[in-house]
Scaffold this motif. Structure first.
Motif, short mmCIF file in Angstrom:
data_model
loop_
_atom_site.label_atom_id
_atom_site.label_comp_id
_atom_site.label_asym_id
_atom_site.label_seq_id
_atom_site.Cartn_x
_atom_site.Cartn_y
_atom_site.Cartn_z
N LEU A 44 22.17 -27.53 16.04
CA LEU A 44 22.57 -26.42 16.90
C LEU A 44 21.44 -25.40 17.05
CD1 LEU A 44 26.20 -25.83 15.65
CD2 LEU A 44 25.51 -26.66 17.91
N LEU A 45 20.81 -25.06 15.96
CA LEU A 45 19.73 -24.08 15.98
C LEU A 45 18.56 -24.57 16.83
CD1 LEU A 45 18.69 -21.37 14.93
CD2 LEU A 45 17.87 -22.56 12.90
N ASP A 46 18.16 -25.82 16.64
CA ASP A 46 17.02 -26.35 17.39
C ASP A 46 17.32 -26.52 18.87
OD1 ASP A 46 15.48 -26.33 15.12
OD2 ASP A 46 15.77 -28.46 14.68
N GLU A 47 18.54 -26.91 19.21
CA GLU A 47 18.89 -27.03 20.63
C GLU A 47 18.86 -25.66 21.30
OE1 GLU A 47 22.61 -29.14 20.90
OE2 GLU A 47 21.73 -30.93 19.99
N GLY A 48 19.36 -24.65 20.63
CA GLY A 48 19.32 -23.29 21.17
C GLY A 48 17.90 -22.78 21.28
N TRP A 49 17.06 -23.11 20.31
CA TRP A 49 15.66 -22.70 20.33
C TRP A 49 14.94 -23.34 21.52
CZ3 TRP A 49 13.06 -18.93 18.27
CH2 TRP A 49 11.67 -18.98 18.18
N ALA A 50 15.21 -24.61 21.77
CA ALA A 50 14.59 -25.30 22.91
C ALA A 50 15.03 -24.66 24.22
CB ALA A 50 14.95 -26.79 22.88
N ARG A 51 16.30 -24.32 24.34
CA ARG A 51 16.79 -23.67 25.57
C ARG A 51 16.16 -22.29 25.75
NH1 ARG A 51 22.75 -25.48 24.45
NH2 ARG A 51 22.62 -27.59 25.26
N TYR A 52 15.98 -21.58 24.66
CA TYR A 52 15.32 -20.27 24.74
C TYR A 52 13.91 -20.43 25.30
CZ TYR A 52 12.38 -16.47 23.16
OH TYR A 52 11.44 -15.48 23.12
N GLU A 54 12.71 -22.88 27.15
CA GLU A 54 12.78 -23.30 28.54
C GLU A 54 13.04 -22.09 29.44
OE1 GLU A 54 15.86 -26.25 28.58
OE2 GLU A 54 14.61 -27.73 27.53
N ALA A 55 13.98 -21.25 29.07
CA ALA A 55 14.30 -20.06 29.86
C ALA A 55 13.11 -19.10 29.90
CB ALA A 55 15.53 -19.36 29.28
N ARG A 56 12.44 -18.93 28.78
CA ARG A 56 11.28 -18.06 28.72
C ARG A 56 10.16 -18.58 29.62
NH1 ARG A 56 7.68 -17.57 23.49
NH2 ARG A 56 7.18 -19.58 24.35
N ASP A 57 9.94 -19.88 29.59
CA ASP A 57 8.91 -20.49 30.44
C ASP A 57 9.24 -20.34 31.92
OD1 ASP A 57 7.58 -21.18 28.13
OD2 ASP A 57 8.17 -23.29 28.20
N ARG A 58 10.52 -20.50 32.27
CA ARG A 58 10.93 -20.32 33.67
C ARG A 58 10.70 -18.88 34.12
NH1 ARG A 58 15.27 -23.65 32.23
NH2 ARG A 58 16.60 -21.84 31.95
N SER A 59 11.02 -17.93 33.26
CA SER A 59 10.83 -16.51 33.58
C SER A 59 9.36 -16.18 33.76
CB SER A 59 11.42 -15.63 32.49
OG SER A 59 12.80 -15.77 32.44
N ALA A 60 8.51 -16.75 32.93
CA ALA A 60 7.08 -16.47 33.00
C ALA A 60 6.43 -17.07 34.24
CB ALA A 60 6.39 -17.01 31.75
N SER A 61 6.97 -18.18 34.72
CA SER A 61 6.35 -18.85 35.87
C SER A 61 6.97 -18.42 37.20
CB SER A 61 6.44 -20.37 35.73
OG SER A 61 7.80 -20.79 35.82
N GLY A 62 8.09 -17.75 37.16
CA GLY A 62 8.77 -17.47 38.41
C GLY A 62 8.87 -16.06 38.72
#
Length: 62
Positions: A44-52, A54-62
């Motif tokens: 659970l922790l690692d899946e949430g970390w991966a989603r975090y 991904e969201a951070r990368d999307r915010s930085a590129s968009g």
């Protein structure tokens, strides 16, 4: 610890991740099957970390 090693201090996200990881291990000590509890907690922790990230990368590129 970061100051002693000459590294930058950890981000709030890193400190939270570490706290959650420690809590998973502590809670597992009270379970009949601690290995299963640790596996589930880190999944659970690692899946949430991966989603975090991904969201951070999307915010930085968009």
């Amino acid at each position: 610890m970061a100051a002693v090693t000459g590294q930058a201090p950890p981000t709030d996200e890193i400190r939270s991740y570490v706290r959650f990881a420690l809590q998973i291990q502590l809670s597992a000590t009270h379970e009949a099957n601690p290995e299963s509890t640790i596996d589930a907690g880190f999944r659970l922790l690692d899946e949430g970390w991966a989603r975090y990230h991904e969201a951070r990368d999307r915010s930085a590129s968009g």
